[in-house]
Structures are given as structure tokens and as C-alpha cells.
Design an enzyme around this catalytic site. Structure first.
Site, mmCIF file in Angstrom:
data_model
loop_
_atom_site.group_PDB
_atom_site.id
_atom_site.type_symbol
_atom_site.label_atom_id
_atom_site.label_comp_id
_atom_site.label_asym_id
_atom_site.label_seq_id
_atom_site.Cartn_x
_atom_site.Cartn_y
_atom_site.Cartn_z
ATOM 1 N N CYS A 132 -5.105 -2.836 3.214
ATOM 2 C CA CYS A 132 -4.504 -2.693 4.690
ATOM 3 C C CYS A 132 -5.872 -2.637 5.609
ATOM 4 O O CYS A 132 -6.189 -3.987 6.060
ATOM 5 C CB CYS A 132 -3.819 -1.431 4.852
ATOM 6 S SG CYS A 132 -2.641 -1.535 6.167
ATOM 7 N N LYS A 165 -9.780 2.179 -1.602
ATOM 8 C CA LYS A 165 -9.749 1.454 -0.587
ATOM 9 C C LYS A 165 -11.056 1.902 0.112
ATOM 10 O O LYS A 165 -11.453 3.121 0.428
ATOM 11 C CB LYS A 165 -8.643 2.092 0.433
ATOM 12 C CG LYS A 165 -8.652 1.381 1.834
ATOM 13 C CD LYS A 165 -7.206 2.068 2.557
ATOM 14 C CE LYS A 165 -7.183 1.382 3.899
ATOM 15 N NZ LYS A 165 -5.858 1.988 4.331
ATOM 16 N N GLU A 205 0.675 -1.206 -0.118
ATOM 17 C CA GLU A 205 -0.076 -0.040 -0.032
ATOM 18 C C GLU A 205 0.851 1.162 0.041
ATOM 19 O O GLU A 205 1.811 1.211 0.647
ATOM 20 C CB GLU A 205 -0.684 0.129 1.274
ATOM 21 C CG GLU A 205 -1.843 1.160 1.551
ATOM 22 C CD GLU A 205 -2.536 1.284 3.031
ATOM 23 O OE1 GLU A 205 -1.987 0.751 4.051
ATOM 24 O OE2 GLU A 205 -3.411 1.745 3.027
HETATM 25 N N1 LIG Z 1 -2.769 1.734 6.474
HETATM 26 C C1 LIG Z 1 -3.528 1.265 7.247
HETATM 27 O O1 LIG Z 1 -4.774 0.653 6.826
HETATM 28 C C2 LIG Z 1 -3.077 0.691 8.620
HETATM 29 C C3 LIG Z 1 -3.948 -0.141 9.358
HETATM 30 C C4 LIG Z 1 -3.575 -0.417 10.757
HETATM 31 O O2 LIG Z 1 -2.796 0.063 10.996
HETATM 32 C C5 LIG Z 1 -4.379 -1.368 11.611
HETATM 33 O O3 LIG Z 1 -5.432 -2.020 10.844
HETATM 34 O O4 LIG Z 1 -3.955 -1.868 12.778
#
Ligand SMILES: NC(=O)CCC(=O)C(=O)O
Length: 258
Positions: free
Chosen positions: A146, A111, A40
Site C-alpha cells: 500500500c 510493511k 492488504e
Molecule cells: N493503507 C495504506 O497504506 C493507505 C495508503 C494511502 O491511503 C495513501 O498512500 O494515500
């Protein structure tokens, strides 16, 4: 099927342009793989919120242009991770790009679950609204980014849309690495699907990254797992195992609540 997950070290001392060139070279080196996956927001860093505005790019911007040639030269399906996309109205999105082996942009995915609660991408970016799958000759990819990993209903939607290989592109922090591994295995087991989860390495914006990109089979077995630093994780897998697992242990057919 051979997949290469490129776990990129997002180093703030490396310029975004240098990283684009370096990553394009790494993709070219994966010739012979069927699918290459990047993490990502690797151009800027998933937690580098203060750079999102300045590094935002149109869908067919600098990252797209670097990845078109890399995918075509390597002759691979390329999930090029995600970019900070600025659309024509000026709204930012965390948008994943998937290229076909001839370099054409085959699919995008904005996303859906934005991370940050009352700051970061949750306040700076628009939310995607559409699930995304990509049909390859040997498997159907379901795309997630993510924080999406925490929302099982998204993955069930992808499975209902035909997904057999769940691809998660991430910039996950080290302090929640246990969640990363656990949730990747859970998504594989509950959906009887392969999970290919590609994360970043290094530290950016003061947030140490988890690394530990991971590939899990439909039975929940870990086929491969990276360490903490930059690494290319190469794995061979049989997409046909999804169908046999679903036939032999048909739990998905016993769904009651949708
Ligand atoms: N970039 C993100 O989506 C980080 C997600 C995260 O840190 C978590 O779910 O814990």
C-alpha cells in the site's frame, strides 16, 4: 503466466472468521493460475485501527492456517495479502505472507512505510526493515504494501535485488484513487517491470475503498483493471517481456545517482 488478483470487499458486517473461510474458497477457485494475490489487511480492514489490537494474530495464526490449505489445494503461489501480526514481544506489524504451491510459507514482508502520519498504523505498528523478493519458476516477485507505493526508492531496491514483477497489496481509499492508478503505472515504467496491484473494495471504518486493482506491463500499458466492487481480476502475461523491454530501451543502465 496467469495471475488472479482477488479484490475483496471488506464488509464490517461480515465476521473476520467468515471472511477467512470465504476468501479461502475464492483462492481454491483459482486453481490453474500460477499466482494469486490478495489485498492488504483484508481480514480486519486497513483502516479499522480500533480492531488492530483485538484481531492481531501470530505469524502462524488463523489467517496463515486458512491460507496454507487454500494455496496447497489450488496448487498456486499465494500472496495472501497482509495480517496484523503480533510478535512474541507484543509489537504489531503489517505483515504480508507468501505461500508456495505446496502450502509452505515461503516469505514474509513487514510493511516498511507505515501509513497514518500521527495516528493509525504509524503509531500502532512497528516498521519493517527488510526488502522482500520471492523467486518463482518464471519470475521474481518484489513485495510492497500500500503506502509503500509512494516511495520509488523501495521499488528500485527491489529491482536491484532482481525483481521483475512488483506485487502491491493494498487497502487504498477511493478519494486518492487517481494517485493509485498513476503511481502503479509510474512504478512499472520507471522499473521496466510488471506491476500487480491488488486493492480492497467496499467501505470499512467509514473509508470507501478504491477497488480498481490493476495490472501494468513494463511499458506502462494497463493489461487489466478491476471495477469498484468485489472481483477476481485474471490476467495472462509473459514474464520474458521484462528482459526484452530492458534490453530494447536500456534506461536502467543509465542510472547516475544510484
Ligand atoms: N493503507 C495504506 O497504506 C493507505 C495508503 C494511502 O491511503 C495513501 O498512500 O494515500
Amino acid at each position: 503466466m496467469r495471475a488472479s488478483l482477488i479484490q475483496i470487499d471488506v464488509d464490517p458486517d461480515e465476521s473476520v472468521n467468515s471472511r477467512r473461510s470465504r476468501v479461502a474458497s475464492l483462492v481454491r477457485e483459482q486453481s490453474g493460475s500460477d499466482l494469486v494475490v490478495l489485498p492488504e489487511l483484508w481480514p480486519v480492514g486497513a483502516f479499522a485501527y480500533e480492531s488492530f489490537e483485538t484481531e492481531a494474530e501470530p505469524l502462524r495464526g488463523a489467517t496463515h492456517d486458512a491460507m496454507v490449505g487454500a494455496a496447497a489445494d489450488a496448487g498456486v503461489w499465494l500472496h495472501a495479502g497482509s495480517i496484523v501480526e503480533r510478535d512474541k514481544s507484543g509489537t504489531l506489524y503489517n505483515t504480508a505472507l507468501v505461500f508456495a504451491p505446496d502450502g509452505t510459507l515461503a516469505r514474509t514482508y513487514r510493511k516498511i512505510h507505515r501509513f497514518g502520519f500521527d495516528k493509525g498504523e504509524a503509531t500502532m505498528m512497528g516498521a519493517g526493515e527488510e526488502l522482500a523478493t520471492v523467486t518463482l519458476p518464471t519470475t521474481v516477485l518484489g513485495l510492497a504494501t500500500c503506502y509503500d507505493l509512494r516511495f520509488p526508492e523501495l521499488f528500485r531496491g527491489l529491482v536491484d535485488a532482481g525483481a521483475e514483477t512488483l506485487v502491491i497489496s493494498a487497502g487504498w481509499p477511493e478519494r486518492r484513487r487517481a494517485h493509485w492508478t498513476l503511481l502503479a503505472q509510474a512504478r512499472a515504467v520507471e522499473n521496466q517491470a510488471y506491476v500487480l496491484a491488488c486493492a480492497t473494495a467496499g467501505t470499512h471504518a467509514g473509508v470507501p475503498q478504491s477497488g480498481h486493482s490493476i495490472v501494468v506491463d513494463p511499458w506502462g500499458e494497463v493489461l487489466a483493471e478491476a471495477g469498484s466492487g468485489e472481483e477476481v481480476l485474471v490476467v495472462e502475461y509473459d514474464p520474458g517481456t521484462v528482459a526484452t523491454t530492458r534490453e530494447r530501451f536500456p534506461a536502467l543502465k543509465d542510472r547516475v545517482l544510484g
